[in-house]
Scaffold this motif. Structure first.
Motif, mmCIF file in Angstrom:
data_model
loop_
_atom_site.group_PDB
_atom_site.id
_atom_site.type_symbol
_atom_site.label_atom_id
_atom_site.label_comp_id
_atom_site.label_asym_id
_atom_site.label_seq_id
_atom_site.Cartn_x
_atom_site.Cartn_y
_atom_site.Cartn_z
ATOM 1 N N ALA A 29 2.087 8.354 -1.898
ATOM 2 C CA ALA A 29 1.854 7.361 -2.946
ATOM 3 C C ALA A 29 2.856 6.219 -2.833
ATOM 4 O O ALA A 29 2.512 5.048 -3.022
ATOM 5 C CB ALA A 29 1.944 8.017 -4.320
ATOM 6 N N GLY A 30 4.108 6.559 -2.507
ATOM 7 C CA GLY A 30 5.136 5.539 -2.376
ATOM 8 C C GLY A 30 4.891 4.579 -1.243
ATOM 9 O O GLY A 30 5.386 3.433 -1.256
ATOM 10 N N LYS A 31 4.118 4.997 -0.248
ATOM 11 C CA LYS A 31 3.814 4.128 0.894
ATOM 12 C C LYS A 31 2.588 3.257 0.647
ATOM 13 O O LYS A 31 2.278 2.380 1.453
ATOM 14 C CB LYS A 31 3.595 4.978 2.144
ATOM 15 N N GLY A 32 1.870 3.523 -0.437
ATOM 16 C CA GLY A 32 0.668 2.754 -0.739
ATOM 17 C C GLY A 32 0.998 1.385 -1.297
ATOM 18 O O GLY A 32 2.111 1.117 -1.756
ATOM 19 N N GLU A 33 -0.005 0.525 -1.283
ATOM 20 C CA GLU A 33 0.142 -0.830 -1.829
ATOM 21 C C GLU A 33 -0.469 -0.872 -3.227
ATOM 22 O O GLU A 33 -1.642 -0.518 -3.390
ATOM 23 C CB GLU A 33 -0.558 -1.834 -0.920
ATOM 24 N N PRO A 34 0.298 -1.277 -4.233
ATOM 25 C CA PRO A 34 -0.264 -1.333 -5.592
ATOM 26 C C PRO A 34 -1.538 -2.172 -5.637
ATOM 27 O O PRO A 34 -1.622 -3.233 -5.029
ATOM 28 C CB PRO A 34 0.862 -1.993 -6.402
ATOM 29 N N GLY A 35 -2.521 -1.650 -6.346
ATOM 30 C CA GLY A 35 -3.780 -2.364 -6.464
ATOM 31 C C GLY A 35 -4.731 -2.165 -5.310
ATOM 32 O O GLY A 35 -5.803 -2.776 -5.281
ATOM 33 N N ARG A 36 -4.383 -1.307 -4.359
ATOM 34 C CA ARG A 36 -5.252 -1.030 -3.214
ATOM 35 C C ARG A 36 -5.549 0.466 -3.134
ATOM 36 O O ARG A 36 -4.736 1.290 -3.540
ATOM 37 C CB ARG A 36 -4.598 -1.476 -1.901
ATOM 38 N N VAL A 37 -6.716 0.810 -2.598
ATOM 39 C CA VAL A 37 -7.049 2.216 -2.391
ATOM 40 C C VAL A 37 -6.107 2.792 -1.344
ATOM 41 O O VAL A 37 -5.920 2.220 -0.269
ATOM 42 C CB VAL A 37 -8.515 2.372 -1.933
ATOM 43 N N ASN A 38 -5.512 3.931 -1.651
ATOM 44 C CA ASN A 38 -4.602 4.608 -0.738
ATOM 45 C C ASN A 38 -5.399 5.710 -0.031
ATOM 46 O O ASN A 38 -5.486 6.841 -0.497
ATOM 47 C CB ASN A 38 -3.426 5.196 -1.509
ATOM 48 N N ARG A 39 -5.966 5.372 1.114
ATOM 49 C CA ARG A 39 -6.836 6.312 1.812
ATOM 50 C C ARG A 39 -6.065 7.491 2.397
ATOM 51 O O ARG A 39 -6.603 8.598 2.504
ATOM 52 C CB ARG A 39 -7.657 5.590 2.874
ATOM 53 N N ALA A 40 -4.819 7.264 2.762
ATOM 54 C CA ALA A 40 -4.002 8.377 3.264
ATOM 55 C C ALA A 40 -3.767 9.414 2.164
ATOM 56 O O ALA A 40 -3.791 10.622 2.413
ATOM 57 C CB ALA A 40 -2.674 7.859 3.801
#
Length: 385
Positions: A29-40
């Protein structure tokens, strides 16, 4: 978490989920971009076997998953919940072909689902939908363009979670004008259909939300979920299941805020002692705990009622969502106050929770709508006596 209404195996599973969320999901989650789907993150939820449980779990188990994940990683909780919300109509009302094509991909986290109900002028009043589904051949209802019955979808949807990055949308459109809730049909619409476009919206909460525009988007009878003109039932069936679990999400956030506050007030020196030794502080913490536990028990009761097929599910679901989301707002706000300025610093747990906790009081039926549902059900029961 109390053992009052849970078996030891359920308590152990919740503890396991909290540990998985902290150790394996929070880093993604910490590697995701806010406001974008985190497919990983979605793929990991699938690999852990949590997404498949969306289609085998009852309401109580869904609540336990959402509460446990929310306690340690709200991004993981929200990703799981949105997959369930978007795909449940297929699971419950779809054809064999629809289920076979989409559900395994949803369960694996390789297909992103979305629930497209809300419109600019039809948010809480879902029966007022204006996205229109007109016959593909004007003036010829039931015509079969390209060998299949079909419609063209025209209009807008807004504040749709996972839009515009979802791979498919459960879309609710008006097939019969001026028929209120009885003239709405649910459609399964893949994102690559011609005429379907979307834009991301910059919102307070960090998960992806967008708007969709439908410019004569083609759909056929093979895309219908359930029955024509019976889509409102599909929507309400989905919301009745997920409303208690929205409450569980809120309880998880409230518990995280309470736990943080207990730790902070135990360590923090103030006025010659620890912050927890001030009666005004201790009483606030006690109130936070009281409200959190009350909300938790109501959520469990509503979920159990759903699983048992009780007749008062709409009222219980509305009560659970209302109490839990309002409680979480209160608890997180009190936690921020007791932490002071440090809780407002970007990256602090409470800063994150403060942004997350506001939206659940609005989506899937605002608090005012839940009060209306409760009152309607109470008076309906009075009339039936």
């Amino acid at each position: 978490m109390t053992a009052f209404s849970l078996e030891p195996a359920q308590l152990a599973w919740c503890a396991e989920l909290r540990a998985l969320a902290a150790e394996r999901l929070r880093p993604l989650a910490g590697k995701g971009e806010p406001g974008r789907v985190n497919r990983a993150l979605l793929a990991e939820l699938g690999a852990l076997g949590l997404l498949p449980r969306l289609f085998t779990s009852g309401a109580l188990e869904l609540c336990l998953m959402r509460e446990s994940l929310a306690h340690a990683c709200t991004e993981a909780e929200t990703a799981l919940a949105l997959q369930g919300l978007g795909a449940h109509p297929i699971h419950a009302h779809g054809t064999d072909a629809q289920r076979a094509h989409w559900l395994p991909r949803v369960a694996a986290g390789t297909a992103v689902a979305a629930f497209a109900l809300t419109e600019p002028a039809a948010g809480s009043d879902a029966a007022a939908l204006s996205l229109t589904a007109t016959p593909a051949t004007p003036g010829a209802p039931g015509a079969r363009p390209d060998g299949a019955d079909g419609w063209r979808l025209s209009g807008e949807k807004c504040w749709i979670s996972h839009a515009p990055e979802a791979d498919f949308y459960t879309v609710f459109a008006r097939t019969t004008p001026s028929a209120g809730a009885r003239g709405v049909t649910a459609f399964l619409v893949p994102a690559d259909r011609p005429g379907l476009t979307g834009t991301a919206l910059d919102m307070l909460s960090p998960h992806p939300i967008g708007a969709l525009a439908f410019d004569a988007v083609p759909v056929t009878a093979d895309d219908v979920l359930g029955e024509v003109d019976r889509g409102f039932r599909v929507a309400m069936d989905t919301l009745n299941l997920f409303r208690p679990s929205v409450g569980a999400f809120a309880v998880g956030m409230a518990q995280a805020a309470l736990d943080a506050t207990l730790g902070h007030t135990t360590r923090r020196d103030a006025f010659g002692g620890k912050l927890k030794d001030l009666q005004s502080v201790a009483h606030q913490v006690a109130e936070m705990a009281l409200r959190t536990e009350s909300a938790r028990l109501m959520v469990y009761a509503a979920a159990t009622a759903y699983d048992e097929g009780a007749p008062d599910v709409p009222r219980r679901s509305a009560m659970a969502k209302l109490l839990a989301t309002e409680t979480a707002q209160y608890v997180v706000d009190r936690a921020v106050q007791l932490h002071g300025a440090r809780a407002l610093q970007r990256g602090h747990l409470l800063e994150h929770l403060y942004r997350e906790v506001r939206a659940p009081r609005i989506y899937e039926g605002a608090s005012e709508v839940q009060r209306s549902i409760i009152a309607k059900e109470l008076y309906k029961n009075l009339e039936d006596r």
